[in-house]
Scaffold this motif. Structure first.
Motif, PDB file in Angstrom:
ATOM      1  N   LEU A  27       0.862  -1.175   0.000  1.00 17.66           N
ATOM      2  CA  LEU A  27       0.000   0.000   0.000  1.00 17.66           C
ATOM      3  C   LEU A  27       0.898   1.225   0.000  1.00 17.66           C
ATOM      4  O   LEU A  27       1.785   1.341   0.851  1.00 17.66           O
ATOM      5  CB  LEU A  27      -0.909   0.007   1.230  1.00 17.66           C
ATOM      6  CG  LEU A  27      -1.793  -1.230   1.423  1.00 17.66           C
ATOM      7  CD1 LEU A  27      -2.610  -1.104   2.707  1.00 17.66           C
ATOM      8  CD2 LEU A  27      -2.715  -1.439   0.229  1.00 17.66           C
ATOM      9  N   ASN A  28       0.684   2.127  -0.939  1.00 17.92           N
ATOM     10  CA  ASN A  28       1.580   3.279  -1.032  1.00 17.92           C
ATOM     11  C   ASN A  28       1.305   4.319   0.049  1.00 17.92           C
ATOM     12  O   ASN A  28       2.055   5.280   0.201  1.00 17.92           O
ATOM     13  CB  ASN A  28       1.487   3.925  -2.419  1.00 17.92           C
ATOM     14  CG  ASN A  28       0.206   4.707  -2.606  1.00 17.92           C
ATOM     15  OD1 ASN A  28      -0.854   4.307  -2.121  1.00 17.92           O
ATOM     16  ND2 ASN A  28       0.281   5.824  -3.320  1.00 17.92           N
ATOM     17  N   GLU A  29       0.221   4.131   0.800  1.00 16.45           N
ATOM     18  CA  GLU A  29      -0.024   4.949   1.981  1.00 16.45           C
ATOM     19  C   GLU A  29      -0.572   4.042   3.075  1.00 16.45           C
ATOM     20  O   GLU A  29      -1.438   3.202   2.830  1.00 16.45           O
ATOM     21  CB  GLU A  29      -1.001   6.085   1.682  1.00 16.45           C
ATOM     22  CG  GLU A  29      -2.363   5.646   1.163  1.00 16.45           C
ATOM     23  CD  GLU A  29      -3.280   6.825   0.894  1.00 16.45           C
ATOM     24  OE1 GLU A  29      -4.369   6.872   1.495  1.00 16.45           O
ATOM     25  OE2 GLU A  29      -2.894   7.682   0.088  1.00 16.45           O
ATOM     26  N   TYR A 132      -3.137   0.268  -3.598  1.00 17.69           N
ATOM     27  CA  TYR A 132      -2.459  -0.958  -4.024  1.00 17.69           C
ATOM     28  C   TYR A 132      -1.411  -0.664  -5.096  1.00 17.69           C
ATOM     29  O   TYR A 132      -1.700  -0.034  -6.119  1.00 17.69           O
ATOM     30  CB  TYR A 132      -3.460  -1.962  -4.594  1.00 17.69           C
ATOM     31  CG  TYR A 132      -4.394  -2.574  -3.583  1.00 17.69           C
ATOM     32  CD1 TYR A 132      -3.973  -3.599  -2.737  1.00 17.69           C
ATOM     33  CD2 TYR A 132      -5.707  -2.131  -3.482  1.00 17.69           C
ATOM     34  CE1 TYR A 132      -4.844  -4.166  -1.814  1.00 17.69           C
ATOM     35  CE2 TYR A 132      -6.583  -2.691  -2.563  1.00 17.69           C
ATOM     36  CZ  TYR A 132      -6.147  -3.706  -1.731  1.00 17.69           C
ATOM     37  OH  TYR A 132      -7.007  -4.262  -0.819  1.00 17.69           O
ATOM     38  N   THR A 133      -0.192  -1.146  -4.855  1.00 15.35           N
ATOM     39  CA  THR A 133       0.897  -1.018  -5.820  1.00 15.35           C
ATOM     40  C   THR A 133       1.572  -2.377  -5.958  1.00 15.35           C
ATOM     41  O   THR A 133       1.833  -3.046  -4.950  1.00 15.35           O
ATOM     42  CB  THR A 133       1.926   0.024  -5.349  1.00 15.35           C
ATOM     43  OG1 THR A 133       1.265   1.279  -5.121  1.00 15.35           O
ATOM     44  CG2 THR A 133       3.023   0.217  -6.384  1.00 15.35           C
ATOM     45  N   PHE A 134       1.842  -2.790  -7.201  1.00 16.32           N
ATOM     46  CA  PHE A 134       2.491  -4.073  -7.467  1.00 16.32           C
ATOM     47  C   PHE A 134       3.824  -3.825  -8.166  1.00 16.32           C
ATOM     48  O   PHE A 134       3.932  -2.949  -9.033  1.00 16.32           O
ATOM     49  CB  PHE A 134       1.597  -4.962  -8.336  1.00 16.32           C
ATOM     50  CG  PHE A 134       0.367  -5.456  -7.626  1.00 16.32           C
ATOM     51  CD1 PHE A 134       0.361  -6.693  -6.999  1.00 16.32           C
ATOM     52  CD2 PHE A 134      -0.780  -4.675  -7.569  1.00 16.32           C
ATOM     53  CE1 PHE A 134      -0.768  -7.149  -6.329  1.00 16.32           C
ATOM     54  CE2 PHE A 134      -1.918  -5.116  -6.901  1.00 16.32           C
ATOM     55  CZ  PHE A 134      -1.913  -6.362  -6.280  1.00 16.32           C
ATOM     56  N   ILE A 135       4.841  -4.606  -7.781  1.00 18.08           N
ATOM     57  CA  ILE A 135       6.183  -4.409  -8.319  1.00 18.08           C
ATOM     58  C   ILE A 135       6.831  -5.762  -8.611  1.00 18.08           C
ATOM     59  O   ILE A 135       6.407  -6.801  -8.093  1.00 18.08           O
ATOM     60  CB  ILE A 135       7.080  -3.620  -7.336  1.00 18.08           C
ATOM     61  CG1 ILE A 135       7.148  -4.343  -5.976  1.00 18.08           C
ATOM     62  CG2 ILE A 135       6.591  -2.204  -7.170  1.00 18.08           C
ATOM     63  CD1 ILE A 135       8.114  -3.713  -4.993  1.00 18.08           C
ATOM     64  N   ALA A 136       7.872  -5.733  -9.428  1.00 18.48           N
ATOM     65  CA  ALA A 136       8.656  -6.933  -9.728  1.00 18.48           C
ATOM     66  C   ALA A 136      10.051  -6.497 -10.142  1.00 18.48           C
ATOM     67  O   ALA A 136      10.247  -5.368 -10.617  1.00 18.48           O
ATOM     68  CB  ALA A 136       7.999  -7.759 -10.833  1.00 18.48           C
ATOM     69  N   PRO A 173       0.165   3.251  -8.105  1.00 22.26           N
ATOM     70  CA  PRO A 173      -1.043   2.845  -7.383  1.00 22.26           C
ATOM     71  C   PRO A 173      -2.182   2.571  -8.358  1.00 22.26           C
ATOM     72  O   PRO A 173      -2.325   3.259  -9.376  1.00 22.26           O
ATOM     73  CB  PRO A 173      -1.348   4.053  -6.494  1.00 22.26           C
ATOM     74  CG  PRO A 173      -0.065   4.814  -6.412  1.00 22.26           C
ATOM     75  CD  PRO A 173       0.629   4.586  -7.717  1.00 22.26           C
ATOM     76  N   LEU A 174      -2.981   1.566  -8.046  1.00 25.38           N
ATOM     77  CA  LEU A 174      -4.105   1.219  -8.908  1.00 25.38           C
ATOM     78  C   LEU A 174      -5.275   2.175  -8.696  1.00 25.38           C
ATOM     79  O   LEU A 174      -5.354   2.886  -7.698  1.00 25.38           O
ATOM     80  CB  LEU A 174      -4.563  -0.212  -8.632  1.00 25.38           C
ATOM     81  CG  LEU A 174      -3.580  -1.335  -8.944  1.00 25.38           C
ATOM     82  CD1 LEU A 174      -4.239  -2.688  -8.710  1.00 25.38           C
ATOM     83  CD2 LEU A 174      -3.066  -1.235 -10.370  1.00 25.38           C
ATOM     84  N   GLN A 215       8.095  -4.048   0.991  1.00 28.00           N
ATOM     85  CA  GLN A 215       8.359  -2.832   1.754  1.00 28.00           C
ATOM     86  C   GLN A 215       8.403  -1.619   0.828  1.00 28.00           C
ATOM     87  O   GLN A 215       8.804  -1.723  -0.328  1.00 28.00           O
ATOM     88  CB  GLN A 215       9.704  -2.931   2.474  1.00 28.00           C
ATOM     89  CG  GLN A 215       9.843  -4.060   3.462  1.00 28.00           C
ATOM     90  CD  GLN A 215      11.211  -4.066   4.110  1.00 28.00           C
ATOM     91  OE1 GLN A 215      11.796  -3.015   4.400  1.00 28.00           O
ATOM     92  NE2 GLN A 215      11.754  -5.255   4.337  1.00 28.00           N
ATOM     93  N   MET A 216       8.009  -0.473   1.371  1.00 27.13           N
ATOM     94  CA  MET A 216       8.191   0.785   0.657  1.00 27.13           C
ATOM     95  C   MET A 216       9.579   1.319   1.013  1.00 27.13           C
ATOM     96  O   MET A 216       9.762   2.051   1.978  1.00 27.13           O
ATOM     97  CB  MET A 216       7.109   1.796   1.032  1.00 27.13           C
ATOM     98  CG  MET A 216       7.285   3.160   0.362  1.00 27.13           C
ATOM     99  SD  MET A 216       7.196   3.108  -1.446  1.00 27.13           S
ATOM    100  CE  MET A 216       5.409   3.123  -1.677  1.00 27.13           C
TER     101      MET A 216
END
Length: 258
Positions: A27-29, A132-136, A173-174, A215-216
């Motif tokens: 979560l970006n926040e 919601y943020t997704f990363i790879a 973020p979505l 983690q952010m």
């Protein structure tokens, strides 16, 4: 290596990769983050496996579902599309004082797109901002789409906007975007109901996907800031993928330690 080289390898015998592709979510926040559900893998295989010919045992179905993850609605909403006496479009919160979401909070998350930006003149577009943020850390395309494998007794009066982009070079973020086809019907969401899916494409395509909480980190936060809001300045933000790739930190995905 450029993104297209992963998905369209020119080498007749590209070096194979094996093992699950790890995708991170966060979560970006963190404010009120407890109300947001973690992504859930679709698992209809757990429904009925007693019969050898049950659809729950079909490898094609199991393989497809393994790439889909469900996001549940975080709060209750009951919205009605209205126009004022001058014809200006708007949204009315039908829950009123009984709404579990405070009006000042809802106004920051919920947006009715300007009428001249609607795809169809009679179909308003509603957007809900999400954390919601997704990363790879390797090439992965993510698609956001409707929860088509879950039955809803009262269907939504429209369709959601799907979207597909590379989460390794363009983490963002979505947003839930809804095109309201039948404005005579209210838009109702219940907390906990299947809301939408995210689906992941990998290379090679037969690799499985493992989704972990991330983690952010300062590196990730800086990279997200670097690419955020680009759509406000250019019409085709995908044209910036190569530029983003050049400044991307080597590692973005750092799993949360519990």
């Amino acid at each position: 290596m450029a993104l297209k080289d992963w998905f369209e390898p020119k080498d007749a015998h590209p070096a194979p990769r094996s093992g699950p592709v790890r995708v991170g979510w966060l979560l970006n926040e963190q404010r009120s983050g407890v109300v947001y559900y973690p992504p859930e893998r679709i698992r209809s295989a757990e429904v009925n496996r007693n019969h050898a010919k049950s659809a729950s045992r079909c490898p094609a179905i199991i393989n497809m579902e393994s790439r889909y993850f469900m996001i549940r609605a975080p709060y209750d909403l009951h919205l009605r599309f209205v126009r004022d006496d001058k014809g200006k479009p708007g949204l009315r919160n039908m829950n009123g004082d009984a709404s579990p979401v405070r009006g000042n909070v809802l106004s920051k998350k919920l947006h009715l797109t300007a009428e001249h930006e609607w795809r169809y003149a009679d179909r308003p577009t509603v957007q809900i901002s999400l954390p919601y943020t997704f990363i790879a850390d390797e090439p992965v395309f993510m698609t956001q789409l409707s929860a088509f494998m879950h039955y809803t007794k009262t269907p939504l009066p429209g369709t959601i906007f799907g979207g597909r982009f590379a989460i390794n070079n363009w983490p963002r973020p979505l947003m839930w975007a809804f095109e309201w086809h039948d404005t005579a019907q209210d838009l109702i969401l219940k907390r906990g109901q299947p809301w939408f899916y995210v689906q992941f494409e990998t290379y090679p395509q037969d690799r499985s996907v493992s989704v972990v909480e991330a983690q952010m980190t300062p590196e990730l936060e800086g990279f997200i800031d670097h690419t955020s809001a680009a759509v406000n300045y250019v019409n085709q933000s995908f044209s910036l993928f190569k530029d983003a790739e050049r400044v991307r930190p080597e590692t973005l995905l750092v799993p949360v330690k519990r």
